[in-house]
Scaffold this motif. Structure first.
Motif, PDB file in Angstrom:
ATOM      1  N   MET A   1       0.779   7.181   7.623  1.00 53.10           N
ATOM      2  CA  MET A   1       0.643   5.787   7.993  1.00 53.10           C
ATOM      3  C   MET A   1       1.758   5.437   8.969  1.00 53.10           C
ATOM      4  O   MET A   1       2.902   5.782   8.755  1.00 53.10           O
ATOM      5  CB  MET A   1       0.733   4.917   6.745  1.00 53.10           C
ATOM      6  CG  MET A   1       0.728   3.451   7.051  1.00 53.10           C
ATOM      7  SD  MET A   1       0.596   2.532   5.520  1.00 53.10           S
ATOM      8  CE  MET A   1      -0.363   1.188   6.100  1.00 53.10           C
ATOM      9  N   SER A   2       1.427   4.759  10.008  1.00 58.12           N
ATOM     10  CA  SER A   2       2.414   4.427  11.023  1.00 58.12           C
ATOM     11  C   SER A   2       2.349   2.940  11.336  1.00 58.12           C
ATOM     12  O   SER A   2       1.294   2.352  11.401  1.00 58.12           O
ATOM     13  CB  SER A   2       2.153   5.239  12.290  1.00 58.12           C
ATOM     14  OG  SER A   2       3.059   4.874  13.294  1.00 58.12           O
ATOM     15  N   LYS A 138       4.775  -2.386  -2.692  1.00 57.98           N
ATOM     16  CA  LYS A 138       3.782  -2.289  -1.612  1.00 57.98           C
ATOM     17  C   LYS A 138       3.751  -0.891  -1.010  1.00 57.98           C
ATOM     18  O   LYS A 138       2.728  -0.480  -0.455  1.00 57.98           O
ATOM     19  CB  LYS A 138       4.078  -3.312  -0.515  1.00 57.98           C
ATOM     20  CG  LYS A 138       3.793  -4.745  -0.923  1.00 57.98           C
ATOM     21  CD  LYS A 138       3.853  -5.718   0.232  1.00 57.98           C
ATOM     22  CE  LYS A 138       5.213  -5.807   0.839  1.00 57.98           C
ATOM     23  NZ  LYS A 138       5.337  -6.847   1.879  1.00 57.98           N
ATOM     24  N   SER A 139       4.840  -0.161  -1.124  1.00 58.64           N
ATOM     25  CA  SER A 139       4.923   1.187  -0.558  1.00 58.64           C
ATOM     26  C   SER A 139       4.446   2.260  -1.532  1.00 58.64           C
ATOM     27  O   SER A 139       4.410   3.436  -1.178  1.00 58.64           O
ATOM     28  CB  SER A 139       6.371   1.489  -0.135  1.00 58.64           C
ATOM     29  OG  SER A 139       6.796   0.553   0.837  1.00 58.64           O
ATOM     30  N   VAL A 165       7.711   7.222  -6.954  1.00 58.94           N
ATOM     31  CA  VAL A 165       6.356   7.519  -6.515  1.00 58.94           C
ATOM     32  C   VAL A 165       6.215   9.040  -6.490  1.00 58.94           C
ATOM     33  O   VAL A 165       7.120   9.752  -6.043  1.00 58.94           O
ATOM     34  CB  VAL A 165       6.031   6.877  -5.139  1.00 58.94           C
ATOM     35  CG1 VAL A 165       6.977   7.338  -4.062  1.00 58.94           C
ATOM     36  CG2 VAL A 165       4.583   7.123  -4.745  1.00 58.94           C
ATOM     37  N   LEU A 166       5.103   9.522  -7.023  1.00 61.51           N
ATOM     38  CA  LEU A 166       4.815  10.951  -7.055  1.00 61.51           C
ATOM     39  C   LEU A 166       3.880  11.317  -5.911  1.00 61.51           C
ATOM     40  O   LEU A 166       3.122  10.474  -5.414  1.00 61.51           O
ATOM     41  CB  LEU A 166       4.171  11.334  -8.386  1.00 61.51           C
ATOM     42  CG  LEU A 166       4.959  10.972  -9.648  1.00 61.51           C
ATOM     43  CD1 LEU A 166       4.152  11.320 -10.887  1.00 61.51           C
ATOM     44  CD2 LEU A 166       6.315  11.648  -9.657  1.00 61.51           C
ATOM     45  N   LEU A 167       3.919  12.569  -5.525  1.00 67.21           N
ATOM     46  CA  LEU A 167       3.088  13.050  -4.424  1.00 67.21           C
ATOM     47  C   LEU A 167       1.619  12.677  -4.626  1.00 67.21           C
ATOM     48  O   LEU A 167       0.971  12.161  -3.709  1.00 67.21           O
ATOM     49  CB  LEU A 167       3.239  14.566  -4.263  1.00 67.21           C
ATOM     50  CG  LEU A 167       2.323  15.241  -3.245  1.00 67.21           C
ATOM     51  CD1 LEU A 167       2.574  14.699  -1.840  1.00 67.21           C
ATOM     52  CD2 LEU A 167       2.517  16.765  -3.289  1.00 67.21           C
ATOM     53  N   GLU A 168       1.080  12.927  -5.817  1.00 70.36           N
ATOM     54  CA  GLU A 168      -0.348  12.649  -6.039  1.00 70.36           C
ATOM     55  C   GLU A 168      -0.642  11.151  -5.952  1.00 70.36           C
ATOM     56  O   GLU A 168      -1.711  10.754  -5.486  1.00 70.36           O
ATOM     57  CB  GLU A 168      -0.845  13.245  -7.358  1.00 70.36           C
ATOM     58  CG  GLU A 168      -0.101  12.813  -8.594  1.00 70.36           C
ATOM     59  CD  GLU A 168       1.052  13.731  -8.997  1.00 70.36           C
ATOM     60  OE1 GLU A 168       1.423  13.688 -10.179  1.00 70.36           O
ATOM     61  OE2 GLU A 168       1.583  14.489  -8.151  1.00 70.36           O
ATOM     62  N   GLU A 169       0.281  10.300  -6.375  1.00 70.53           N
ATOM     63  CA  GLU A 169       0.087   8.850  -6.253  1.00 70.53           C
ATOM     64  C   GLU A 169       0.115   8.434  -4.774  1.00 70.53           C
ATOM     65  O   GLU A 169      -0.700   7.617  -4.348  1.00 70.53           O
ATOM     66  CB  GLU A 169       1.194   8.119  -7.009  1.00 70.53           C
ATOM     67  CG  GLU A 169       1.144   8.341  -8.502  1.00 70.53           C
ATOM     68  CD  GLU A 169       2.408   7.931  -9.218  1.00 70.53           C
ATOM     69  OE1 GLU A 169       2.355   7.839 -10.468  1.00 70.53           O
ATOM     70  OE2 GLU A 169       3.457   7.701  -8.567  1.00 70.53           O
ATOM     71  N   GLU A 172      -3.138   9.392  -3.166  1.00 68.48           N
ATOM     72  CA  GLU A 172      -4.188   8.436  -3.525  1.00 68.48           C
ATOM     73  C   GLU A 172      -4.087   7.175  -2.694  1.00 68.48           C
ATOM     74  O   GLU A 172      -5.103   6.670  -2.210  1.00 68.48           O
ATOM     75  CB  GLU A 172      -4.065   8.062  -5.007  1.00 68.48           C
ATOM     76  CG  GLU A 172      -4.727   9.017  -5.950  1.00 68.48           C
ATOM     77  CD  GLU A 172      -4.589   8.548  -7.391  1.00 68.48           C
ATOM     78  OE1 GLU A 172      -4.535   7.300  -7.638  1.00 68.48           O
ATOM     79  OE2 GLU A 172      -4.527   9.416  -8.277  1.00 68.48           O
ATOM     80  N   ASP A 173      -2.866   6.671  -2.533  1.00 66.43           N
ATOM     81  CA  ASP A 173      -2.667   5.449  -1.729  1.00 66.43           C
ATOM     82  C   ASP A 173      -3.056   5.665  -0.271  1.00 66.43           C
ATOM     83  O   ASP A 173      -3.537   4.743   0.381  1.00 66.43           O
ATOM     84  CB  ASP A 173      -1.211   4.991  -1.804  1.00 66.43           C
ATOM     85  CG  ASP A 173      -0.864   4.374  -3.153  1.00 66.43           C
ATOM     86  OD1 ASP A 173      -1.777   4.077  -3.933  1.00 66.43           O
ATOM     87  OD2 ASP A 173       0.349   4.192  -3.405  1.00 66.43           O
TER      88      ASP A 173
END
Length: 176
Positions: A1-2, A138-139, A165-169, A172-173
């Protein structure tokens, strides 16, 4: 995301005077673990060397928004490189409340998970730092706990909020 309004770039020697000014401002350091005052170019250089040395597994960036240097953020890697502590400071008070912190945090997470190979990014913040907590939520950061009266700041005990925050979460986001 940028977010094109925000650029993470290497920290330059010319940025250090901004850091010194910001770290000596009590408004900027209100919710930080460090106190304002006494910061010098020498202490700023020492901090930068911690992140830019050849053996460092950590990363630090200057945050530019709309062509201005407004702060910094970093990922401090621990252990074999699977976990890192996140920190951010928007020192330019004119940039507060404009979403730059969220944009920078999202970019730092992207780098951490895609380039650094992290599995987990975590942070701790003063429970009274509502703007930062909202930015982290939000992040993609999730609340993990509260350390009650864990920090003494300007004569007042404050709770510390733990988030991660975990990699898999994060993946998903990114898909939503």
């Amino acid at each position: 995301m940028s977010d094109q309004r925000v650029v993470l770039r290497p920290i330059l020697e010319s940025d250090l005077s901004d850091y010194v000014r910001w770290l000596n401002d009590p408004d900027v350091t209100e919710f930080m673990q460090i106190e304002s005052g006494g910061h010098t170019l020498a202490t700023a250089r020492a901090w930068l060397e911690q992140f830019s040395g050849p053996s460092s597994a950590s990363r630090a960036w200057a945050i530019e928004a709309d062509g201005r240097h407004i702060g910094n953020c970093n990922l401090t890697s621990h252990g074999p490189g699977h976990s890192a502590h996140y920190g951010i400071m928007i020192g330019d008070k004119a940039a507060w409340g404009k979403g730059y912190g969220t944009a920078a945090t999202r970019q730092a997470l992207h780098i951490g998970f895609t380039e650094m190979g992290l599995h987990r990014v975590y942070l701790d913040t003063d429970a009274r730092n509502f703007r930062a907590i909202r930015c982290y939520e939000k992040s993609g950061f999730r609340h993990e706990g509260v350390l009650r009266k864990a920090r003494l700041k300007r004569g007042t005990w404050a709770d510390t909020v733990l988030m991660a925050v975990l990699l898999e979460e994060w993946r998903e986001d990114q898909g939503s």
